[in-house]
Design a protein around this motif. Sequence first.
Motif, PDB file in Angstrom:
ATOM      1  N   CYS A   1       0.827  -1.207   0.000  1.00 10.16           N
ATOM      2  CA  CYS A   1       0.000   0.000   0.000  1.00 10.16           C
ATOM      3  C   CYS A   1       0.865   1.263   0.000  1.00 10.16           C
ATOM      4  CB  CYS A   1      -0.907  -0.018   1.232  1.00 10.16           C
ATOM      5  SG  CYS A   1      -1.735   1.538   1.572  1.00 10.16           S
TER       6      CYS A   1
ATOM      7  N   CYS B   1       0.431   3.359   3.149  1.00 16.51           N
ATOM      8  CA  CYS B   1       1.108   2.738   4.289  1.00 16.51           C
ATOM      9  C   CYS B   1       2.610   3.011   4.215  1.00 16.51           C
ATOM     10  CB  CYS B   1       0.852   1.232   4.312  1.00 16.51           C
ATOM     11  SG  CYS B   1      -0.892   0.782   4.491  1.00 16.51           S
TER      12      CYS B   1
ATOM     13  N   GLN C   1      -8.090  -7.027  10.500  1.00 21.23           N
ATOM     14  CA  GLN C   1      -8.695  -5.896   9.798  1.00 21.23           C
ATOM     15  C   GLN C   1     -10.172  -5.759  10.159  1.00 21.23           C
ATOM     16  OE1 GLN C   1      -7.770  -5.778   5.619  1.00 21.23           O
ATOM     17  NE2 GLN C   1      -8.206  -3.600   5.513  1.00 21.23           N
TER      18      GLN C   1
ATOM     19  N   GLN D   1     -12.603   2.190  11.600  1.00 17.06           N
ATOM     20  CA  GLN D   1     -11.885   2.308  10.323  1.00 17.06           C
ATOM     21  C   GLN D   1     -11.350   0.939   9.933  1.00 17.06           C
ATOM     22  OE1 GLN D   1      -8.723   5.307  10.168  1.00 17.06           O
ATOM     23  NE2 GLN D   1      -7.514   3.931   8.915  1.00 17.06           N
ATOM     24  N   ARG D   2     -11.634   0.519   8.723  1.00 17.19           N
ATOM     25  CA  ARG D   2     -11.142  -0.774   8.233  1.00 17.19           C
ATOM     26  C   ARG D   2      -9.968  -0.581   7.283  1.00 17.19           C
ATOM     27  NH1 ARG D   2     -11.610  -5.066   4.788  1.00 17.19           N
ATOM     28  NH2 ARG D   2     -11.984  -7.041   5.809  1.00 17.19           N
ATOM     29  N   THR D   3      -9.836   0.620   6.709  1.00 19.38           N
ATOM     30  CA  THR D   3      -8.791   0.870   5.729  1.00 19.38           C
ATOM     31  C   THR D   3      -7.425   0.989   6.386  1.00 19.38           C
ATOM     32  OG1 THR D   3      -9.202   3.249   5.869  1.00 19.38           O
ATOM     33  CG2 THR D   3     -10.358   2.030   4.132  1.00 19.38           C
TER      34      THR D   3
ATOM     35  N   ASN E   1      -3.876   2.127   9.454  1.00 18.41           N
ATOM     36  CA  ASN E   1      -4.723   2.396  10.599  1.00 18.41           C
ATOM     37  C   ASN E   1      -3.744   2.624  11.748  1.00 18.41           C
ATOM     38  OD1 ASN E   1      -6.812   2.426  12.512  1.00 18.41           O
ATOM     39  ND2 ASN E   1      -7.969   0.894  11.365  1.00 18.41           N
TER      40      ASN E   1
ATOM     41  N   GLY F   1      -5.740   7.575   9.404  1.00 18.22           N
ATOM     42  CA  GLY F   1      -4.947   7.021   8.318  1.00 18.22           C
ATOM     43  C   GLY F   1      -3.810   7.941   7.930  1.00 18.22           C
TER      44      GLY F   1
END
Length: 118
Positions: A40, A43, A72, A81-83, A86, A96
């Motif tokens: 990502c 990330c 997740q 938040q799942r994205t 995190n 994020g």
Amino acid sequence: MSFIFRRLFGTSIVNMDAAKAKTQRLIDENAVMVFSKSYCPYCQNTKRILDGYGAKYLAYELNQENDGSEIQDALLEISGQRTVPNIFISKKHIGGNSDLEKRQSNDLEQLLKEAGAI
């Protein structure tokens, strides 16, 4: 809601409870905790920002762990938040990458100092 989520996404109650416990333990035991995926770009930028401060943090690469999907799912319940990324600092959910970027010109360095990460 969590029952519906589990039914839709197939995470059993036992797995979800274990994942939530593990996720919370990781948050509690690390001054800076980043739930990430290795591929990502957001990330990668978060880790680059933290590295720029010389911050000590743990990055849990969800795509490289057997329980990544469960973690997740647990993050959604814990933080809303799942994205990824995190991010948690001093057990507090920061958000994020864009949230971390905004804090760079504000209070990020102070947060990291208070957490004992720098």
